[in-house]
Design a protein around this motif. Structure first.
Motif, mmCIF file in Angstrom:
data_model
loop_
_atom_site.group_PDB
_atom_site.id
_atom_site.type_symbol
_atom_site.label_atom_id
_atom_site.label_comp_id
_atom_site.label_asym_id
_atom_site.label_seq_id
_atom_site.Cartn_x
_atom_site.Cartn_y
_atom_site.Cartn_z
ATOM 1 N N VAL A 306 61.529 133.490 59.862
ATOM 2 C CA VAL A 306 60.481 133.674 59.363
ATOM 3 C C VAL A 306 60.163 133.948 58.875
ATOM 4 C CG1 VAL A 306 57.901 132.643 59.863
ATOM 5 C CG2 VAL A 306 59.821 132.061 61.690
ATOM 6 N N CYS A 309 61.363 133.336 54.848
ATOM 7 C CA CYS A 309 60.677 132.359 53.558
ATOM 8 C C CYS A 309 59.026 131.902 52.911
ATOM 9 C CB CYS A 309 60.439 130.573 54.909
ATOM 10 S SG CYS A 309 61.625 130.986 56.084
ATOM 11 N N ILE A 314 53.172 127.762 58.941
ATOM 12 C CA ILE A 314 54.049 127.652 59.845
ATOM 13 C C ILE A 314 54.831 128.611 61.394
ATOM 14 C CG2 ILE A 314 56.785 128.823 60.583
ATOM 15 C CD1 ILE A 314 57.590 128.767 58.025
ATOM 16 N N ARG A 335 67.260 128.709 59.820
ATOM 17 C CA ARG A 335 66.615 128.857 58.363
ATOM 18 C C ARG A 335 67.176 127.295 57.809
ATOM 19 N NH1 ARG A 335 64.438 131.877 54.541
ATOM 20 N NH2 ARG A 335 63.567 130.629 53.109
ATOM 21 N N ILE A 338 64.379 124.848 59.514
ATOM 22 C CA ILE A 338 62.742 124.896 59.157
ATOM 23 C C ILE A 338 62.692 124.234 57.431
ATOM 24 C CG2 ILE A 338 61.006 126.681 58.940
ATOM 25 C CD1 ILE A 338 62.466 129.017 60.328
ATOM 26 N N ILE A 351 57.614 126.280 65.370
ATOM 27 C CA ILE A 351 57.894 126.943 65.794
ATOM 28 C C ILE A 351 58.118 127.649 67.550
ATOM 29 C CG2 ILE A 351 60.101 128.307 65.499
ATOM 30 C CD1 ILE A 351 59.627 128.248 62.136
ATOM 31 N N VAL A 360 61.994 123.334 66.891
ATOM 32 C CA VAL A 360 61.526 123.974 65.317
ATOM 33 C C VAL A 360 60.677 122.322 65.397
ATOM 34 C CG1 VAL A 360 61.271 123.909 62.866
ATOM 35 C CG2 VAL A 360 62.585 124.834 64.444
ATOM 36 N N ASP A 362 58.246 118.773 63.101
ATOM 37 C CA ASP A 362 57.053 119.090 62.324
ATOM 38 C C ASP A 362 56.525 117.747 62.140
ATOM 39 O OD1 ASP A 362 57.555 116.675 61.410
ATOM 40 O OD2 ASP A 362 60.064 117.706 61.412
#
Length: 426
Positions: A306, A309, A314, A335, A338, A351, A360, A362
């Protein structure tokens, strides 16, 4: 004109050089043909040997039968003191009244042969004078195949009989019809032929199934690799085209070069991770490489991913958990999860790390309910094409004896969960 010729040559080359799965399918048919031909050759040899053995066995059985008759009857032919022949005992013998045709030829004082006894006489040849002379000259039992008055072929045995002066003065004949035995032999040959054809057909089916079983994993793997490479080329083509746009923009406007370089670096990192995953998967599946498995803290690994990224929005919640895994491949899988969430759902991305699992979530449009397999290469969900990232995640999970699951969140979005087995106790 040159372009059309090039396209024609390329198309002809494609037709002349089939794909690897196509070549494997042709090899399957070739293996089937070879297996069938080998089976047919073996069956042909066995059938030929069996038919030959049966034919000779029936001939020997036929000769043994008539030999037993003439030998037995020759022993009961007696001569009187005056030199005349006595056939009374022979007439009363069961062998002389059986299924075999019997005849006794007697040589007279004038040297001519005359018939002294006959049973089923029409079965034997009408004139036995010449065979009698041949038997007397051979001084032993003679076997021959003769034709009778009805045109039938008869197997005949002739045994000489000595008189009181040790001269051959009589010949005993016994004949048997070989037709029944020949019919049985032809029936056996027909059974061997049709049975052999049936066995060859069965061998062809079994050979095709066996060759299919042996080549199916290779065909499936190669077909999967071809689809995998096709999707990989698509995934690489898109960031390369975007990278070209950023660089062109930087060349047109030098003031925008910093943003273009930043975006280009992000794209190259993404392509690097993709290529790394592709190479790792290919080397592992082909046996050229092994997983570098070690005990590691899953929560710390996810925190590091993270941080790399560098994306705001996040939300990370972790609990200490230890797994046994390849750190590079596991980081690549996290990764990709994500990246998939950011591409298809945007921020925020939630997460959670706990109990040997990474979740994970969204807030995008979620999964397409009609989608059969969201992990398939190039599958398209409600938010667009998933690409090869999720396929790599699924492969990493399976390589570690774990699992990955996708589902729709109750209030919208997608939830992806990567679960790994607990590490062995130290």
């Amino acid at each position: 004109m040159n372009d059309s010729r090039s396209r024609w040559r390329f198309g002809a080359s494609r037709r002349a050089n089939p794909t690897t799965p196509g070549r494997l399918r042709r090899m399957r048919w070739l293996l089937t043909a070879l297996f069938t031909a080998l089976t047919a050759a073996c069956l042909l040899v066995l059938a030929t040997v069996a038919a030959s053995i049966d034919s000779h066995s029936r001939e020997r059985a036929l000769d043994d039968g008539v030999d037993r008759v003439v030998t037995g009857l020759a022993r009961v032919v007696y001569w009187n003191a005056d030199g005349t022949i006595d056939l009374e005992t022979l007439r009363e013998d069961d062998l002389a009244q059986g299924n075999s045709a019997v005849a006794v030829m007697v040589r007279g004082t004038d040297g001519r042969w005359r018939e002294g006894y006959g049973h089923l006489r029409s079965t034997l040849p009408a004139d036995l004078t010449a065979p009698s002379e041949e038997t007397a000259a051979a001084e032993d039992t003679v076997f021959s195949t003769m034709g009778n008055s009805a045109g039938q072929r008869i197997r005949v045995a002739a045994a000489p009989v000595y008189d009181n002066d040790a001269a051959i003065s009589a010949v005993v004949f016994a004949g048997s019809d070989p037709a029944p035995s020949q019919r049985d032999h032809r029936s056996l040959v027909l059974a061997l032929e049709f049975g052999g054809l049936a066995l060859i057909a069965l061998a062809a089916v079994i050979g095709h199934l066996l060759s299919g079983v042996s080549t199916r994993p290779a065909v499936r793997m190669l077909a999967e690799q071809e689809r995998f490479l096709a999707d990989a080329s698509h995934e690489l083509r898109t960031p390369l085209a975007t990278l070209r746009l950023y660089l062109d923009a930087a060349l047109r406007d030098p003031q925008d070069s910093r943003r273009a370089v930043t975006e280009a670096r992000s794209l190259t990192d993404r392509m690097g991770r993709l290529v790394t995953g592709l190479l790792a998967r290919t080397r592992t599946e082909t046996g050229l490489g092994e997983l570098d498995s070690e005990r590691l803290h899953l929560d710390q690994l996810v925190e590091g991913v993270v941080a790399e990224c560098g994306v705001a929005g996040i939300e990370l919640r972790t609990e200490p958990t230890v797994v046994q895994a390849d750190p590079d491949l596991l980081a690549l899988a996290v990764r990709n999860l994500i990246d998939n969430a950011l591409v298809h759902g945007g921020t925020p991305v939630e997460i959670t790390v706990a109990e040997h699992a990474v979740t994970v979530r969204d807030h995008g449009p979620g999964l397409d309910p009609d989608l059969a397999d969201p992990f398939a290469h190039g599958s398209t969900g409600a938010g667009g094409r998933h690409g090869i990232g999720l396929s790599l995640v699924q492969w990493v999970a399976r390589a570690h004896s774990g699992s990955v699951a996708l589902g729709s969140a109750p209030d919208g979005g997608t939830i992806a969960t990567l679960t790994l087995p607990a590490p062995p106790q130290l």
